[in-house]
Write an enzyme that holds these catalytic residues in place. Sequence first.
Site, PDB file in Angstrom:
ATOM      1  CD  GLU A   1       4.132  -6.466   3.927  1.00  0.00           C
ATOM      2  OE1 GLU A   1       2.624  -6.884   3.080  1.00  0.00           O
ATOM      3  OE2 GLU A   1       5.382  -5.841   4.590  1.00  0.00           O
TER       4      GLU A   1
ATOM      5  CB  SER B   1      12.165  -4.210   2.290  1.00  0.00           C
ATOM      6  OG  SER B   1      11.720  -2.516   2.422  1.00  0.00           O
TER       7      SER B   1
ATOM      8  CD  GLN C   1       5.508  -6.957   0.334  1.00  0.00           C
ATOM      9  OE1 GLN C   1       5.635  -6.236   0.289  1.00  0.00           O
ATOM     10  NE2 GLN C   1       4.117  -7.671   0.202  1.00  0.00           N
ATOM     11  N   GLY C   2       7.551  -7.841  -3.989  1.00  0.00           N
ATOM     12  CA  GLY C   2       7.375  -7.143  -5.364  1.00  0.00           C
ATOM     13  C   GLY C   2       5.879  -7.057  -5.377  1.00  0.00           C
ATOM     14  CE1 TYR C   3       2.820  -9.686  -2.666  1.00  0.00           C
ATOM     15  CE2 TYR C   3       0.796  -8.387  -1.372  1.00  0.00           C
ATOM     16  CZ  TYR C   3       1.572  -9.892  -1.998  1.00  0.00           C
ATOM     17  OH  TYR C   3       1.257 -10.690  -1.629  1.00  0.00           O
ATOM     18  CB  SER C   4       4.396  -1.181  -3.557  1.00  0.00           C
ATOM     19  OG  SER C   4       4.296  -1.664  -2.504  1.00  0.00           O
TER      20      SER C   4
HETATM   21  C1  LIG Z   1       9.111   1.150   5.251  1.00  0.00           C
HETATM   22  C2  LIG Z   1       8.581   0.706   4.050  1.00  0.00           C
HETATM   23  C3  LIG Z   1       9.047  -0.629   3.613  1.00  0.00           C
HETATM   24  C4  LIG Z   1       8.282  -0.802   2.547  1.00  0.00           C
HETATM   25  N1  LIG Z   1       8.518  -2.353   1.707  1.00  0.00           N
HETATM   26  C5  LIG Z   1       7.794  -2.889   0.457  1.00  0.00           C
HETATM   27  C6  LIG Z   1       8.291  -3.660   0.163  1.00  0.00           C
HETATM   28  O1  LIG Z   1       8.874  -4.368   0.578  1.00  0.00           O
HETATM   29  N2  LIG Z   1       7.280  -4.322  -0.784  1.00  0.00           N
HETATM   30  C7  LIG Z   1       6.515  -3.760  -1.335  1.00  0.00           C
HETATM   31  O2  LIG Z   1       6.009  -4.639  -2.129  1.00  0.00           O
HETATM   32  N3  LIG Z   1       6.407  -2.762  -0.737  1.00  0.00           N
HETATM   33  C8  LIG Z   1       7.174  -2.207   0.225  1.00  0.00           C
HETATM   34  N4  LIG Z   1       6.475  -0.900   0.641  1.00  0.00           N
HETATM   35  C9  LIG Z   1       5.564   0.289  -0.182  1.00  0.00           C
HETATM   36  C10 LIG Z   1       4.119   0.252   0.945  1.00  0.00           C
HETATM   37  O3  LIG Z   1       3.468  -0.885   1.110  1.00  0.00           O
HETATM   38  C11 LIG Z   1       3.194   1.264   0.397  1.00  0.00           C
HETATM   39  O4  LIG Z   1       4.390   2.982   0.668  1.00  0.00           O
HETATM   40  C12 LIG Z   1       2.093   1.911   1.251  1.00  0.00           C
HETATM   41  O5  LIG Z   1       1.167   0.623   0.576  1.00  0.00           O
HETATM   42  C13 LIG Z   1       1.556   2.653   0.492  1.00  0.00           C
HETATM   43  O6  LIG Z   1       1.196   3.509  -0.135  1.00  0.00           O
HETATM   44  P1  LIG Z   1       2.190   3.757  -1.671  1.00  0.00           P
HETATM   45  O7  LIG Z   1       3.852   4.387  -0.762  1.00  0.00           O
HETATM   46  O8  LIG Z   1       2.036   4.539  -2.812  1.00  0.00           O
HETATM   47  O9  LIG Z   1       1.543   5.246  -1.132  1.00  0.00           O
HETATM   48  P2  LIG Z   1      -0.183   6.472  -1.990  1.00  0.00           P
HETATM   49  O10 LIG Z   1      -1.230   5.361  -1.780  1.00  0.00           O
HETATM   50  O11 LIG Z   1      -0.030   6.830  -2.806  1.00  0.00           O
HETATM   51  O12 LIG Z   1      -1.324   6.951  -0.625  1.00  0.00           O
HETATM   52  C14 LIG Z   1      -0.558   8.236  -0.558  1.00  0.00           C
HETATM   53  C15 LIG Z   1      -1.347   8.501   1.124  1.00  0.00           C
HETATM   54  O13 LIG Z   1      -3.073   8.717   0.526  1.00  0.00           O
HETATM   55  C16 LIG Z   1      -4.016   8.203   1.473  1.00  0.00           C
HETATM   56  N5  LIG Z   1      -4.633   6.805   0.910  1.00  0.00           N
HETATM   57  C17 LIG Z   1      -4.677   6.333  -0.613  1.00  0.00           C
HETATM   58  N6  LIG Z   1      -5.883   5.702  -0.401  1.00  0.00           N
HETATM   59  C18 LIG Z   1      -7.062   5.579   0.078  1.00  0.00           C
HETATM   60  C19 LIG Z   1      -8.377   5.675   0.678  1.00  0.00           C
HETATM   61  N7  LIG Z   1      -8.686   5.124  -0.337  1.00  0.00           N
HETATM   62  N8  LIG Z   1      -8.398   6.153   1.316  1.00  0.00           N
HETATM   63  C20 LIG Z   1      -8.099   6.703   2.591  1.00  0.00           C
HETATM   64  N9  LIG Z   1      -6.694   7.171   2.204  1.00  0.00           N
HETATM   65  C21 LIG Z   1      -5.710   6.821   1.222  1.00  0.00           C
HETATM   66  C22 LIG Z   1      -2.926   6.863   2.376  1.00  0.00           C
HETATM   67  O14 LIG Z   1      -2.940   6.191   3.467  1.00  0.00           O
HETATM   68  C23 LIG Z   1      -1.118   8.203   2.697  1.00  0.00           C
HETATM   69  O15 LIG Z   1      -1.515   8.692   3.053  1.00  0.00           O
HETATM   70  C24 LIG Z   1       7.039  -0.663   1.837  1.00  0.00           C
HETATM   71  C25 LIG Z   1       6.985   0.801   2.773  1.00  0.00           C
HETATM   72  C26 LIG Z   1       7.475   1.712   3.518  1.00  0.00           C
HETATM   73  C27 LIG Z   1       7.101   3.007   4.544  1.00  0.00           C
END
Ligand SMILES: Cc1cc2nc3c(=O)[nH]c(=O)nc-3n(C[C@H](O)[C@H](O)[C@H](O)COP(=O)(O)OP(=O)(O)OC[C@H]3O[C@@H](n4cnc5c(N)ncnc54)[C@H](O)[C@@H]3O)c2cc1C
Length: 396
Positions: A248, A165, A130-133
């Site tokens: 998901e 992942s 999955q290429g989202y983040s």
């Molecule tokens: C084990 C694992 C597997 C993953 N696999 C994939 C994958 O295969 N493909 C992919 O694309 N991504 C993947 N991810 C990424 C995942 O989707 C992101 O980590 C997640 O969406 C959070 O984004 P971020 O890490 O940039 O945190 P941030 O968005 O920077 O958030 C940081 C903190 O701020 C809080 N926050 C942010 N905005 C708000 C708001 N509006 N209101 C309240 N709180 C807020 C969050 O809750 C968090 O605590 C994976 C992550 C993990 C941990």
Amino acid sequence: MDLEFTPQEEEFRQTLRRWLEENVPLSGLRGADPNATRDKSAIEKARAWQRRLYDAGYVALAWPKEYGGQELDPVRQSIVNEEMVRARAPGLVGGMGLSMIGPTLISWGSGEQKRRYLPKILTADEIWCQGYSEPGSGSDLAALRTHAEIKGDEFVVNGQKVWTSGAHYADMMFCLVRTDPDAPKHRGISYILIDMRSPGITVRPLIQMTGAHSFNEVFFDNVRVPRENLVGKLNEGWLVANATLFHERNMLGATTTSQQSMARLIALARSIHRNGRPLTADPLFRQRLADLEIRVEAMKYHMLRQLTDQVRGRNPGIEAMVNKLAGTELNHDIATAAMEAMGDYAMLARGEEAALDRAYWPYEWMFSLGLVIGGGTSHIQKNIIAERGLKMPKSR
Ligand SMILES: Cc1cc2nc3c(=O)[nH]c(=O)nc-3n(C[C@H](O)[C@H](O)[C@H](O)COP(=O)(O)OP(=O)(O)OC[C@H]3O[C@@H](n4cnc5c(N)ncnc54)[C@H](O)[C@@H]3O)c2cc1C
């Protein structure tokens, strides 16, 4: 309300249970998580296991027959999910294909895309990531900057994804790219399918605190993607992206995992003695176990309600977010209770002779914390539940 399974469903369960008893040991992967490895032979074994399961008729039972499914009702699929966890069967290496892009293509894909991709998802001949983040776009996913320019019959993709992942062994990626930089941020995104062997893709490992390697950074340098790999309409990928996120969140909050984990915690508590008696006889710890068990039961009935909605063809609401929020936090809380129960022994990692329960818990504690974040953090699920489910005013 009838919460019993029919005699036919019970018979199906017994046949499956026998099949799993015979076949799980043959997989050579009992209880393994094939998504957290870089060992090529483990990936090949995991592909073979999914293929074996598919040939036996136990993969994606509700999918259309035309694309390799059996069009059975979702109850059978939920029985398979339960029995797989019960038998400690290995996780499915093609899980993202089966649970995320597959159902998305069934709703949004063209006929050609369904014919081309769905059968290979079932047999794990093609594994997806999955290429989202991206750096700077996780919770605020629509801020993504990886862009694709249309040149002739192709998209030319440049940019970077992160936390991807399985990218180190995936064959394909479902990917969000910006195709109109001038449109409002949710409107200029497209959903495309990228062959991971395309020239210009670099995958760099990221090692987690568990010590495992399951996710990566992925870089795109003028990567060419055929235009027919667009899913849905150009610049309308946000709608498709949300369909995938829904699937998901359901997958991440799977109730069977919590049930299994709870059973393992109780067994651990019985085996630990404090003040001359097992921890299960300690009133404070018993209270803790009861609180967790109540949450496990609540998840089970929530799942049954969702299943009833599916069988009756009712549109799901925000249940997937509730599942994701409650299920992933519950799994981490169960692991936290186990860590506290073990005291100093919780510091012993895999391979240490004196480790309790084969050092399952320290790994599980760290891993389950990742799932509270992955697929959208708990804060984000709460925002969505408040705004879309409870109709509370938007915070922004
Ligand atoms: C084990 C694992 C597997 C993953 N696999 C994939 C994958 O295969 N493909 C992919 O694309 N991504 C993947 N991810 C990424 C995942 O989707 C992101 O980590 C997640 O969406 C959070 O984004 P971020 O890490 O940039 O945190 P941030 O968005 O920077 O958030 C940081 C903190 O701020 C809080 N926050 C942010 N905005 C708000 C708001 N509006 N209101 C309240 N709180 C807020 C969050 O809750 C968090 O605590 C994976 C992550 C993990 C941990």
